[in-house]
Motif scaffolding. Sequence first.
Motif, short mmCIF file in Angstrom:
data_model
loop_
_atom_site.label_atom_id
_atom_site.label_comp_id
_atom_site.label_asym_id
_atom_site.label_seq_id
_atom_site.Cartn_x
_atom_site.Cartn_y
_atom_site.Cartn_z
N TYR A 29 0.83 -1.20 0.00
CA TYR A 29 0.00 0.00 0.00
C TYR A 29 0.87 1.26 0.00
O TYR A 29 1.96 1.28 0.58
CB TYR A 29 -0.88 0.06 1.24
N ALA A 30 0.37 2.32 -0.62
CA ALA A 30 0.87 3.65 -0.33
C ALA A 30 0.18 4.15 0.93
O ALA A 30 -0.95 3.74 1.23
CB ALA A 30 0.60 4.60 -1.50
N VAL A 31 0.85 5.00 1.67
CA VAL A 31 0.33 5.43 2.97
C VAL A 31 0.38 6.95 3.08
O VAL A 31 1.37 7.58 2.70
CB VAL A 31 1.14 4.80 4.13
N VAL A 32 -0.70 7.52 3.63
CA VAL A 32 -0.71 8.90 4.07
C VAL A 32 -0.71 8.87 5.59
O VAL A 32 -1.66 8.36 6.20
CB VAL A 32 -1.93 9.67 3.55
N ALA A 33 0.38 9.34 6.19
CA ALA A 33 0.58 9.25 7.63
C ALA A 33 0.35 10.61 8.28
O ALA A 33 0.90 11.63 7.82
CB ALA A 33 1.98 8.76 7.94
N ASN A 34 -0.43 10.62 9.35
CA ASN A 34 -0.73 11.87 10.05
C ASN A 34 -0.43 11.77 11.53
O ASN A 34 -0.66 10.74 12.16
CB ASN A 34 -2.21 12.23 9.87
N SER A 35 0.08 12.85 12.09
CA SER A 35 0.19 13.03 13.52
C SER A 35 0.40 14.51 13.77
O SER A 35 0.68 15.28 12.85
CB SER A 35 1.37 12.23 14.09
N ARG A 36 0.24 14.93 15.02
CA ARG A 36 0.44 16.35 15.33
C ARG A 36 1.86 16.78 14.99
O ARG A 36 2.08 17.84 14.41
CB ARG A 36 0.12 16.63 16.80
#
Length: 235
Positions: A29-36
């Motif tokens: 998979y391609a991933v879009v990673a989020n965090s503050r």
Amino acid sequence: MSTQKVAVITGASQGIGAGLVDAYRQIGYAVVANSRTIDLAEADDLAVVSGDISDPATADRIIKTALERFGRVDTVVNNAGVFIAKRFTEYTAQDFETMVGINVAGFFHLTQRAIPLMQAAGGGHVVNITTTLVESALSVFPSALASVTKGGIASATRALAIEYAADNIRFNAVSPGVIKTPLHPEETHETLAGLHPLGRIGEVDDVARGVLYLEQSPFVTGEFLHVDGGQIAGH
């Protein structure tokens, strides 16, 4: 539209979230990673979006990034969460706002924006990371606000699984026990291990395996998968 599937993962800077980023990339998979705050290096198969998931503008940027970089959203893993262990009468208004904002509003804003993309694509998958404490309370971990917030998301999982079954969008939840992450200092591990019948705390990989099981099981929806060393079964 690219044929490579795309997963959006929140709370991705460390611990379970970082492990999920690696796990999804490993299965292609391609991933879009989020965090503050997040310092992952972007790659051909990885986009990074920093920002507070309780802010709807962050959800907008996540979806925009996913479409601009990869052209689609197939899976959302609502992993971002905060746990504040206090007796109920000791919670402050700020504690309440923080837990509702991250645990509930973050789930709401991102999932609501992702569903139309999944509908247009003919299907998708949402995985919500909850906690076994919402079903099996422990006196050593006062957790009323976790029950209100993560428990609400757990209940919504089944409601949404039914609401969107005809659209081939699956909704599942993973309920971890205590997992070895930076949130738990090493000196607490032995004590925390005693909360699980298997006699150890979990590893990030244990949770990742559970999430990938659900990802790769197209006939499973509305399911709560407990990755908790038997905690839900009893003591």
